[in-house]
Scaffold this active site. Sequence first.
Site, PDB file in Angstrom:
ATOM      1  N   SER A   1       0.715  -0.928  -0.021  1.00 22.24           N
ATOM      2  CA  SER A   1      -0.181  -0.325  -0.013  1.00 22.24           C
ATOM      3  C   SER A   1       1.117   1.109   0.117  1.00 22.24           C
ATOM      4  O   SER A   1       2.173   1.220   0.159  1.00 22.24           O
ATOM      5  CB  SER A   1      -1.188   0.228   1.078  1.00 22.24           C
ATOM      6  OG  SER A   1      -2.079   0.863   1.603  1.00 22.24           O
TER       7      SER A   1
ATOM      8  N   TYR B   1      -1.650  -0.608  10.280  1.00 23.47           N
ATOM      9  CA  TYR B   1      -2.380  -0.538   9.193  1.00 23.47           C
ATOM     10  C   TYR B   1      -0.710  -0.438   7.752  1.00 23.47           C
ATOM     11  O   TYR B   1      -0.233  -1.714   7.433  1.00 23.47           O
ATOM     12  CB  TYR B   1      -3.469  -0.598   8.143  1.00 23.47           C
ATOM     13  CG  TYR B   1      -3.294  -0.320   7.207  1.00 23.47           C
ATOM     14  CD1 TYR B   1      -3.488  -2.173   6.260  1.00 23.47           C
ATOM     15  CD2 TYR B   1      -3.348   0.543   6.109  1.00 23.47           C
ATOM     16  CE1 TYR B   1      -3.764  -2.548   4.612  1.00 23.47           C
ATOM     17  CE2 TYR B   1      -3.392  -0.374   4.499  1.00 23.47           C
ATOM     18  CZ  TYR B   1      -3.843  -0.629   3.994  1.00 23.47           C
ATOM     19  OH  TYR B   1      -3.749  -1.609   2.936  1.00 23.47           O
TER      20      TYR B   1
HETATM   21  N1  LIG Z   1      -8.373  -0.466  -1.644  1.00 17.13           N
HETATM   22  C1  LIG Z   1      -7.696   0.079  -1.663  1.00 17.13           C
HETATM   23  O1  LIG Z   1      -7.969   1.301  -1.675  1.00 17.13           O
HETATM   24  C2  LIG Z   1      -6.523  -0.787  -0.953  1.00 17.13           C
HETATM   25  C3  LIG Z   1      -5.369   0.082  -0.679  1.00 17.13           C
HETATM   26  C4  LIG Z   1      -4.285  -0.576  -1.128  1.00 17.13           C
HETATM   27  C5  LIG Z   1      -3.911  -1.617  -0.989  1.00 17.13           C
HETATM   28  N2  LIG Z   1      -4.878  -2.638  -0.629  1.00 17.13           N
HETATM   29  C6  LIG Z   1      -4.349  -3.855  -0.843  1.00 17.13           C
HETATM   30  O2  LIG Z   1      -5.330  -4.400  -1.264  1.00 17.13           O
HETATM   31  C7  LIG Z   1      -5.196  -6.106  -0.792  1.00 17.13           C
HETATM   32  C8  LIG Z   1      -6.458  -6.212  -1.665  1.00 17.13           C
HETATM   33  O3  LIG Z   1      -7.732  -5.052  -1.155  1.00 17.13           O
HETATM   34  P1  LIG Z   1      -9.099  -4.894  -1.346  1.00 17.13           P
HETATM   35  O4  LIG Z   1      -9.393  -4.102  -1.285  1.00 17.13           O
HETATM   36  O5  LIG Z   1      -9.004  -5.750  -2.713  1.00 17.13           O
HETATM   37  O6  LIG Z   1      -9.827  -6.267  -0.492  1.00 17.13           O
HETATM   38  P2  LIG Z   1     -10.970  -6.907  -0.711  1.00 17.13           P
HETATM   39  O7  LIG Z   1     -11.911  -6.507  -2.030  1.00 17.13           O
HETATM   40  O8  LIG Z   1     -11.768  -6.179   0.479  1.00 17.13           O
HETATM   41  O9  LIG Z   1     -10.714  -8.128  -0.921  1.00 17.13           O
HETATM   42  C9  LIG Z   1      -9.934  -8.927  -0.185  1.00 17.13           C
HETATM   43  C10 LIG Z   1      -9.565 -10.914  -0.283  1.00 17.13           C
HETATM   44  O10 LIG Z   1      -8.945 -11.118   0.431  1.00 17.13           O
HETATM   45  C11 LIG Z   1      -9.754 -12.059   1.314  1.00 17.13           C
HETATM   46  N3  LIG Z   1      -9.251 -12.666   2.748  1.00 17.13           N
HETATM   47  C12 LIG Z   1      -8.756 -11.409   4.112  1.00 17.13           C
HETATM   48  N4  LIG Z   1      -8.451 -12.458   4.767  1.00 17.13           N
HETATM   49  C13 LIG Z   1      -7.665 -13.578   4.117  1.00 17.13           C
HETATM   50  C14 LIG Z   1      -7.415 -14.946   4.484  1.00 17.13           C
HETATM   51  N5  LIG Z   1      -6.675 -14.454   5.648  1.00 17.13           N
HETATM   52  N6  LIG Z   1      -7.364 -15.723   4.074  1.00 17.13           N
HETATM   53  C15 LIG Z   1      -7.465 -15.582   2.259  1.00 17.13           C
HETATM   54  N7  LIG Z   1      -7.708 -14.316   1.692  1.00 17.13           N
HETATM   55  C16 LIG Z   1      -8.227 -13.718   3.178  1.00 17.13           C
HETATM   56  C17 LIG Z   1     -10.800 -12.214   0.802  1.00 17.13           C
HETATM   57  O11 LIG Z   1     -11.665 -13.274   1.343  1.00 17.13           O
HETATM   58  P3  LIG Z   1     -12.118 -13.515   2.934  1.00 17.13           P
HETATM   59  O12 LIG Z   1     -12.699 -12.452   3.614  1.00 17.13           O
HETATM   60  O13 LIG Z   1     -13.863 -14.021   2.420  1.00 17.13           O
HETATM   61  O14 LIG Z   1     -11.570 -14.362   3.035  1.00 17.13           O
HETATM   62  C18 LIG Z   1     -11.101 -11.075  -0.379  1.00 17.13           C
HETATM   63  O15 LIG Z   1     -10.726 -12.309  -0.616  1.00 17.13           O
HETATM   64  C19 LIG Z   1      -4.788  -6.277   0.459  1.00 17.13           C
HETATM   65  O16 LIG Z   1      -3.682  -6.204   0.480  1.00 17.13           O
HETATM   66  C20 LIG Z   1      -4.673  -4.735   0.591  1.00 17.13           C
HETATM   67  O17 LIG Z   1      -3.986  -3.733   2.341  1.00 17.13           O
HETATM   68  C21 LIG Z   1      -6.085  -1.780  -0.889  1.00 17.13           C
END
Ligand SMILES: NC(=O)c1ccc[n+]([C@@H]2O[C@H](COP(=O)([O-])OP(=O)(O)OC[C@H]3O[C@@H](n4cnc5c(N)ncnc54)[C@H](OP(=O)(O)O)[C@@H]3O)[C@@H](O)[C@H]2O)c1
Length: 240
Positions: free
Chosen positions: A137, A150
């Site tokens: 991130s 975080y």
């Molecule tokens: N969205 C943003 O603005 C943003 C910005 C910077 C970085 N990120 C990073 O991008 C990544 C994805 O974020 P996103 O926004 O796409 O989130 P999201 O839509 O909430 O998706 C998260 C995914 O991770 C899975 N997950 C969560 N905990 C898990 C575990 N312990 N083992 C296996 N799977 C797990 C969830 O499925 P289940 O909960 O069903 O297991 C889901 O498939 C994260 O690492 C986040 O820190 C996001």
Amino acid sequence: MARVVLVTGSTSGIGEATALRFAALGDTVVFNSAHSVREGERLAEVTPGSHYVQADITKEDDCARLVLEVVARYGRLDVLINNAGATKKIAHSDLAAATVDVWRQIFEVNVFGTWSMCVAAMEELRKTNGVIVNVSSVAGVRPTGSSIPYASSKAALNHLTALLAKAVGPEVRVNAVAPGLIDTPWTADWELERKFVSAVAPLHRSGTPEDVADVIVALAATPYVTGQVVVVDGGLSTAL
Ligand SMILES: NC(=O)c1ccc[n+]([C@@H]2O[C@H](COP(=O)([O-])OP(=O)(O)OC[C@H]3O[C@@H](n4cnc5c(N)ncnc54)[C@H](OP(=O)(O)O)[C@@H]3O)[C@@H](O)[C@H]2O)c1
């Protein structure tokens, strides 16, 4: 030959878009999540040649089983995308709310879980001259993000990326992407943040999951980049 690509946390958001982007390129994709089993199975059904494996990356046994299942089914692993992550939104000034329990929960997924996946997959990745891309991130690069625990976890992930790249080259490359604000279910109600990004970032919008997937796919393909953290934030970090 089609690569075998494992994307953790790929039933939603950035992970889902990334898995679908690899699949569209003709690669064989393994979807994963800890909880959303139905959605994972649905994605595998509609994505030719793909498979879904339930596994919680915070459990070392699950990480080992996940890699074993991939190799048992497809015979190899070429690309590991460590995308699964966790956060808790806490104002940075609210020190009392950022309890050690919260730090532990977030580090369990973002740092320890990602590390366990790297270790579990390394033997197979060495065999294929494989590649890891960690989803970090911009909060790990600039003093910003949904909470101090975080942001600190993602800073740790960035350093882990460089250290691991040094340790496992030249057989395996390890890079990270550092997204800014991306429109996923995770950020669905972050309207204030979205307005801020649209106002101050040079590209004047939040990102899409596909914006991040593009860079992940490029990092997986390009042969002479390792140990790097590529910021994918529409220029937001230039304004922070
Ligand atoms: N969205 C943003 O603005 C943003 C910005 C910077 C970085 N990120 C990073 O991008 C990544 C994805 O974020 P996103 O926004 O796409 O989130 P999201 O839509 O909430 O998706 C998260 C995914 O991770 C899975 N997950 C969560 N905990 C898990 C575990 N312990 N083992 C296996 N799977 C797990 C969830 O499925 P289940 O909960 O069903 O297991 C889901 O498939 C994260 O690492 C986040 O820190 C996001």
